[in-house]
Design a protein around this motif. Structure first.
Motif, PDB file in Angstrom:
ATOM      1  N   ASN A  36      -3.863  -7.404  -8.732  1.00 24.92           N
ATOM      2  CA  ASN A  36      -4.795  -6.285  -8.827  1.00 24.92           C
ATOM      3  C   ASN A  36      -4.144  -4.984  -8.353  1.00 24.92           C
ATOM      4  O   ASN A  36      -3.131  -4.993  -7.662  1.00 24.92           O
ATOM      5  CB  ASN A  36      -6.049  -6.553  -7.988  1.00 24.92           C
ATOM      6  N   ILE A  37      -4.781  -3.884  -8.746  1.00 21.63           N
ATOM      7  CA  ILE A  37      -4.451  -2.553  -8.248  1.00 21.63           C
ATOM      8  C   ILE A  37      -5.766  -1.895  -7.871  1.00 21.63           C
ATOM      9  O   ILE A  37      -6.750  -1.985  -8.613  1.00 21.63           O
ATOM     10  CB  ILE A  37      -3.754  -1.689  -9.323  1.00 21.63           C
ATOM     11  N   GLN A  38      -5.786  -1.237  -6.729  1.00 23.26           N
ATOM     12  CA  GLN A  38      -6.950  -0.460  -6.329  1.00 23.26           C
ATOM     13  C   GLN A  38      -6.495   0.955  -6.011  1.00 23.26           C
ATOM     14  O   GLN A  38      -5.491   1.143  -5.331  1.00 23.26           O
ATOM     15  CB  GLN A  38      -7.630  -1.075  -5.108  1.00 23.26           C
ATOM     16  N   GLN A  39      -7.241   1.926  -6.529  1.00 24.68           N
ATOM     17  CA  GLN A  39      -6.941   3.324  -6.256  1.00 24.68           C
ATOM     18  C   GLN A  39      -8.013   3.883  -5.332  1.00 24.68           C
ATOM     19  O   GLN A  39      -9.211   3.778  -5.613  1.00 24.68           O
ATOM     20  CB  GLN A  39      -6.912   4.146  -7.545  1.00 24.68           C
ATOM     21  N   TYR A  40      -7.562   4.491  -4.236  1.00 25.83           N
ATOM     22  CA  TYR A  40      -8.445   5.132  -3.270  1.00 25.83           C
ATOM     23  C   TYR A  40      -8.176   6.621  -3.281  1.00 25.83           C
ATOM     24  O   TYR A  40      -7.047   7.051  -3.502  1.00 25.83           O
ATOM     25  CB  TYR A  40      -8.177   4.604  -1.855  1.00 25.83           C
ATOM     26  N   THR A  90       0.845  -1.192   0.000  1.00 22.78           N
ATOM     27  CA  THR A  90       0.000   0.000   0.000  1.00 22.78           C
ATOM     28  C   THR A  90       0.880   1.241   0.000  1.00 22.78           C
ATOM     29  O   THR A  90       1.803   1.359   0.805  1.00 22.78           O
ATOM     30  CB  THR A  90      -0.927   0.005   1.228  1.00 22.78           C
ATOM     31  N   TRP A  91       0.589   2.138  -0.916  1.00 18.37           N
ATOM     32  CA  TRP A  91       1.341   3.379  -1.084  1.00 18.37           C
ATOM     33  C   TRP A  91       0.373   4.556  -0.994  1.00 18.37           C
ATOM     34  O   TRP A  91      -0.719   4.507  -1.556  1.00 18.37           O
ATOM     35  CB  TRP A  91       2.025   3.411  -2.451  1.00 18.37           C
ATOM     36  N   THR A 105       3.087  15.091 -11.116  1.00 15.23           N
ATOM     37  CA  THR A 105       3.653  13.932 -10.436  1.00 15.23           C
ATOM     38  C   THR A 105       3.350  14.021  -8.949  1.00 15.23           C
ATOM     39  O   THR A 105       3.527  15.076  -8.330  1.00 15.23           O
ATOM     40  CB  THR A 105       5.182  13.868 -10.660  1.00 15.23           C
ATOM     41  N   THR A 106       2.899  12.927  -8.384  1.00 16.03           N
ATOM     42  CA  THR A 106       2.617  12.819  -6.962  1.00 16.03           C
ATOM     43  C   THR A 106       3.546  11.777  -6.377  1.00 16.03           C
ATOM     44  O   THR A 106       3.701  10.697  -6.928  1.00 16.03           O
ATOM     45  CB  THR A 106       1.151  12.405  -6.707  1.00 16.03           C
ATOM     46  N   THR A 107       4.162  12.089  -5.251  1.00 13.78           N
ATOM     47  CA  THR A 107       5.054  11.144  -4.602  1.00 13.78           C
ATOM     48  C   THR A 107       4.268  10.352  -3.572  1.00 13.78           C
ATOM     49  O   THR A 107       3.557  10.915  -2.734  1.00 13.78           O
ATOM     50  CB  THR A 107       6.242  11.864  -3.932  1.00 13.78           C
ATOM     51  N   LEU A 108       4.403   9.036  -3.660  1.00 14.00           N
ATOM     52  CA  LEU A 108       3.724   8.106  -2.756  1.00 14.00           C
ATOM     53  C   LEU A 108       4.771   7.440  -1.864  1.00 14.00           C
ATOM     54  O   LEU A 108       5.904   7.227  -2.272  1.00 14.00           O
ATOM     55  CB  LEU A 108       2.970   7.041  -3.550  1.00 14.00           C
ATOM     56  N   TYR A 109       4.345   7.098  -0.642  1.00 13.88           N
ATOM     57  CA  TYR A 109       5.224   6.435   0.314  1.00 13.88           C
ATOM     58  C   TYR A 109       4.590   5.138   0.779  1.00 13.88           C
ATOM     59  O   TYR A 109       3.371   5.072   0.969  1.00 13.88           O
ATOM     60  CB  TYR A 109       5.490   7.355   1.526  1.00 13.88           C
ATOM     61  N   LYS A 110       5.411   4.125   0.958  1.00 15.59           N
ATOM     62  CA  LYS A 110       4.898   2.826   1.365  1.00 15.59           C
ATOM     63  C   LYS A 110       4.440   2.888   2.819  1.00 15.59           C
ATOM     64  O   LYS A 110       5.119   3.440   3.666  1.00 15.59           O
ATOM     65  CB  LYS A 110       5.968   1.740   1.177  1.00 15.59           C
ATOM     66  N   GLU A 111       3.282   2.314   3.066  1.00 16.47           N
ATOM     67  CA  GLU A 111       2.737   2.308   4.439  1.00 16.47           C
ATOM     68  C   GLU A 111       3.278   1.134   5.204  1.00 16.47           C
ATOM     69  O   GLU A 111       3.651   0.132   4.669  1.00 16.47           O
ATOM     70  CB  GLU A 111       1.214   2.228   4.380  1.00 16.47           C
TER      71      GLU A 111
END
Length: 127
Positions: free
Chosen positions: A56-60, A40-41, A121-127
């Motif tokens: 799969n991929i899910q976008q929230y 999860t990112w 661009t959006t930076t995501l971080y691993k939870e």
């Protein structure tokens, strides 16, 4: 005799339907995100969250499911361009969007491109 033929046809149809669904030939499915992206990112604002699994991929957005990439509404085409770039084309009735995820150290940079242009661009971080 007719009953045996009917049962045989019904069984064949059932097997073909199950095989078709598992292969993703009726739309959706067919995803296999690389192991380095699974998990999860999310961004720091809570706007975007992506969950990557083995299939799969899910976008929230704000913790509400917006897109389930394996839904039959979508047709997906994925491509791991390098060991650090993963790209998915998501085709829906509204058009095609290209999601690009690129490793950036321990973070993940995400952009989406549509026929209207490329988003920021959006930076995501691993939870």
């Amino acid at each position: 005799m007719k009953k045996k033929v009917f049962v045989g046809l019904a069984l064949t149809l059932f097997v073909c339907l199950i095989a078709g669904c598992s292969l993703g030939i009726f739309g959706g499915g067919g995803l296999s995100p690389p192991s380095w992206i699974r998990g999860t990112w999310s961004d720091t604002t809570g706007l975007y969250r992506f969950k990557f699994t083995s299939n799969n991929i899910q976008q929230y957005m704000f913790d509400r499911l917006q897109i389930d990439f394996s839904s039959s509404v979508y047709t997906v085409k994925e491509q791991e361009k390098t060991g650090s770039v993963y790209e998915v084309d998501l085709k829906s009735p509204n058009g095609t969007s290209t999601y690009t995820f690129e490793k950036n150290g321990t973070a993940l940079d995400f952009t989406v491109s549509t026929s209207y242009g490329i988003g920021s661009t959006t930076t995501l971080y691993k939870e």
